[in-house]
Design a protein around this motif. Structure first.
Motif, PDB file in Angstrom:
ATOM      1  N   ILE A 159      13.635 -31.575 -44.695  1.00  0.00           N
ATOM      2  CA  ILE A 159      13.407 -31.857 -43.278  1.00  0.00           C
ATOM      3  C   ILE A 159      11.904 -31.808 -43.021  1.00  0.00           C
ATOM      4  CG2 ILE A 159      13.865 -31.119 -40.909  1.00  0.00           C
ATOM      5  CD1 ILE A 159      16.391 -29.695 -42.045  1.00  0.00           C
ATOM      6  N   LYS A 160      11.330 -32.938 -42.633  1.00  0.00           N
ATOM      7  CA  LYS A 160       9.902 -33.014 -42.355  1.00  0.00           C
ATOM      8  C   LYS A 160       9.684 -32.905 -40.846  1.00  0.00           C
ATOM      9  CE  LYS A 160       7.696 -36.351 -44.393  1.00  0.00           C
ATOM     10  NZ  LYS A 160       7.385 -37.720 -44.884  1.00  0.00           N
ATOM     11  N   VAL A 161       8.824 -31.991 -40.444  1.00  0.00           N
ATOM     12  CA  VAL A 161       8.586 -31.755 -39.019  1.00  0.00           C
ATOM     13  C   VAL A 161       7.099 -31.885 -38.720  1.00  0.00           C
ATOM     14  CG1 VAL A 161       8.872 -30.166 -37.092  1.00  0.00           C
ATOM     15  CG2 VAL A 161      10.562 -30.187 -38.942  1.00  0.00           C
ATOM     16  N   ALA A 162       6.777 -32.722 -37.744  1.00  0.00           N
ATOM     17  CA  ALA A 162       5.392 -32.954 -37.331  1.00  0.00           C
ATOM     18  C   ALA A 162       5.239 -32.503 -35.877  1.00  0.00           C
ATOM     19  CB  ALA A 162       5.034 -34.429 -37.478  1.00  0.00           C
ATOM     20  N   PRO A 163       4.893 -31.242 -35.639  1.00  0.00           N
ATOM     21  CA  PRO A 163       4.850 -30.705 -34.273  1.00  0.00           C
ATOM     22  C   PRO A 163       3.856 -31.403 -33.348  1.00  0.00           C
ATOM     23  CG  PRO A 163       4.840 -28.945 -35.907  1.00  0.00           C
ATOM     24  CD  PRO A 163       4.600 -30.223 -36.645  1.00  0.00           C
ATOM     25  N   PHE A 164       2.822 -32.013 -33.911  1.00  0.00           N
ATOM     26  CA  PHE A 164       1.797 -32.680 -33.102  1.00  0.00           C
ATOM     27  C   PHE A 164       1.937 -34.205 -33.158  1.00  0.00           C
ATOM     28  CE2 PHE A 164       0.130 -28.492 -33.919  1.00  0.00           C
ATOM     29  CZ  PHE A 164      -0.525 -28.144 -32.735  1.00  0.00           C
ATOM     30  N   TYR A 165       3.105 -34.686 -33.520  1.00  0.00           N
ATOM     31  CA  TYR A 165       3.305 -36.111 -33.774  1.00  0.00           C
ATOM     32  C   TYR A 165       2.845 -37.000 -32.623  1.00  0.00           C
ATOM     33  CZ  TYR A 165       5.559 -40.508 -35.024  1.00  0.00           C
ATOM     34  OH  TYR A 165       5.800 -41.826 -35.321  1.00  0.00           O
ATOM     35  N   HIS A 166       3.141 -36.618 -31.391  1.00  0.00           N
ATOM     36  CA  HIS A 166       2.820 -37.461 -30.238  1.00  0.00           C
ATOM     37  C   HIS A 166       1.456 -37.153 -29.620  1.00  0.00           C
ATOM     38  CE1 HIS A 166       6.646 -39.532 -30.120  1.00  0.00           C
ATOM     39  NE2 HIS A 166       7.297 -38.389 -30.148  1.00  0.00           N
ATOM     40  N   PHE A 167       0.694 -36.273 -30.220  1.00  0.00           N
ATOM     41  CA  PHE A 167      -0.617 -35.916 -29.678  1.00  0.00           C
ATOM     42  C   PHE A 167      -1.639 -37.021 -29.958  1.00  0.00           C
ATOM     43  CE2 PHE A 167      -1.267 -31.215 -28.642  1.00  0.00           C
ATOM     44  CZ  PHE A 167       0.038 -31.056 -28.198  1.00  0.00           C
ATOM     45  N   SER A 168      -2.446 -37.322 -28.951  1.00  0.00           N
ATOM     46  CA  SER A 168      -3.570 -38.250 -29.120  1.00  0.00           C
ATOM     47  C   SER A 168      -4.774 -37.474 -29.657  1.00  0.00           C
ATOM     48  CB  SER A 168      -3.935 -38.882 -27.783  1.00  0.00           C
ATOM     49  OG  SER A 168      -4.443 -37.883 -26.894  1.00  0.00           O
ATOM     50  N   ASP A 169      -5.850 -38.187 -29.976  1.00  0.00           N
ATOM     51  CA  ASP A 169      -7.076 -37.521 -30.416  1.00  0.00           C
ATOM     52  C   ASP A 169      -7.585 -36.575 -29.332  1.00  0.00           C
ATOM     53  OD1 ASP A 169      -6.986 -38.872 -32.813  1.00  0.00           O
ATOM     54  OD2 ASP A 169      -8.472 -40.380 -32.235  1.00  0.00           O
ATOM     55  N   ASP A 170      -7.510 -37.018 -28.066  1.00  0.00           N
ATOM     56  CA  ASP A 170      -7.952 -36.172 -26.957  1.00  0.00           C
ATOM     57  C   ASP A 170      -7.067 -34.933 -26.831  1.00  0.00           C
ATOM     58  OD1 ASP A 170     -10.053 -37.823 -26.305  1.00  0.00           O
ATOM     59  OD2 ASP A 170      -9.003 -38.844 -24.687  1.00  0.00           O
ATOM     60  N   ASP A 171      -5.768 -35.109 -27.030  1.00  0.00           N
ATOM     61  CA  ASP A 171      -4.851 -33.969 -26.977  1.00  0.00           C
ATOM     62  C   ASP A 171      -5.219 -32.937 -28.039  1.00  0.00           C
ATOM     63  OD1 ASP A 171      -3.314 -35.094 -24.932  1.00  0.00           O
ATOM     64  OD2 ASP A 171      -1.943 -36.074 -26.347  1.00  0.00           O
ATOM     65  N   MET A 172      -5.537 -33.422 -29.236  1.00  0.00           N
ATOM     66  CA  MET A 172      -5.902 -32.519 -30.324  1.00  0.00           C
ATOM     67  C   MET A 172      -7.192 -31.773 -29.993  1.00  0.00           C
ATOM     68  SD  MET A 172      -3.418 -32.780 -32.402  1.00  0.00           S
ATOM     69  CE  MET A 172      -4.065 -31.745 -33.711  1.00  0.00           C
ATOM     70  N   SER A 173      -8.155 -32.507 -29.474  1.00  0.00           N
ATOM     71  CA  SER A 173      -9.428 -31.890 -29.108  1.00  0.00           C
ATOM     72  C   SER A 173      -9.224 -30.817 -28.042  1.00  0.00           C
ATOM     73  CB  SER A 173     -10.395 -32.963 -28.608  1.00  0.00           C
ATOM     74  OG  SER A 173     -11.629 -32.396 -28.219  1.00  0.00           O
ATOM     75  N   ASN A 174      -8.379 -31.121 -27.068  1.00  0.00           N
ATOM     76  CA  ASN A 174      -8.108 -30.162 -26.001  1.00  0.00           C
ATOM     77  C   ASN A 174      -7.386 -28.930 -26.515  1.00  0.00           C
ATOM     78  OD1 ASN A 174      -9.307 -31.796 -24.071  1.00  0.00           O
ATOM     79  ND2 ASN A 174      -7.386 -32.816 -23.513  1.00  0.00           N
TER      80      ASN A 174
END
Length: 206
Positions: A159-174
């Motif tokens: 089972i592969k899980v990507a918790p930040f899958y829908h995050f944009s670059d700005d979301d990641m920076s924030n």
């Protein structure tokens, strides 16, 4: 496992909520990292919910000095339960007698990727035999990843899980700013060469 329903339920969930869902699965879980850009986010989120999760790093030997320093910072900050896997061929030997790093359009690049990324990764998976694999991939990164989802399964049932899958670059920076996390942008992966190019881990394990 109804992946369609699970991904619908988690589509707007925060990374910590997704990771809480993973914790409730009560399955053997590993997290992979390259200690590259934004990687502090998934390590922070995972260690909030599941401290002592096994973290796997495929260290090719070709990372830049800044990346090694950044990795050491996160290892100490989070007291990571880290297992490092290295290629059977050292970077020094490759450079000295095997032609170094080939260009991505050279036929030998596939062999290089196998030696320095895929073989040690497969060895790591055989060693740990995880049931759940936490990954930092995001939808916006590549065309291939845009067709995945938060929760998928690999060919061998992981089972592969990507918790930040829908995050944009700005979301990641924030996220990094909100949690006062360091970042590493001076990063180079010789098996990818280009940021929007797949190295093979996710295409082979889909």
């Amino acid at each position: 496992m109804n992946l369609v329903q699970i991904n619908q339920d988690l589509s707007n969930a925060a990374p910590q909520t997704i990771l809480t869902w993973v914790k409730k699965l009560n399955k053997k879980t590993i997290l992979t990292t390259n200690f590259g850009p934004n990687e502090a986010a998934i390590i922070h989120a995972a260690y909030q919910i599941m401290p002592n999760t096994t973290v796997i790093w495929i260290d090719s030997g070709y990372a830049l000095k800044a990346t090694y320093r950044f990795a050491e910072q996160l290892i100490k900050q989070f007291q990571l339960n880290l297992d490092v896997f290295t290629p059977k061929v050292s970077a020094a030997r490759r450079d000295a007698v095997m032609g170094g790093i080939p260009m991505v359009d050279e036929q030998s690049h596939a062999e290089f990727t196998e030696q320095f990324k895929l073989e040690p990764f497969n060895r790591a998976m055989q060693t740990h035999k995880p049931e759940v694999w936490l990954t930092a991939i995001r939808k916006s990164q590549t065309e291939f990843r845009a067709n995945l989802d938060i929760v998928t399964t690999s060919n061998d049932g992981i089972i592969k899980v990507a918790p930040f899958y829908h995050f944009s670059d700005d979301d990641m920076s924030n996220y990094l700013k909100l949690h006062n996390l360091p970042n590493e942008e001076n990063y180079y992966d010789p098996t990818k060469a280009l940021a929007n190019r797949e190295c093979g881990l996710h295409t082979l394990n889909s």
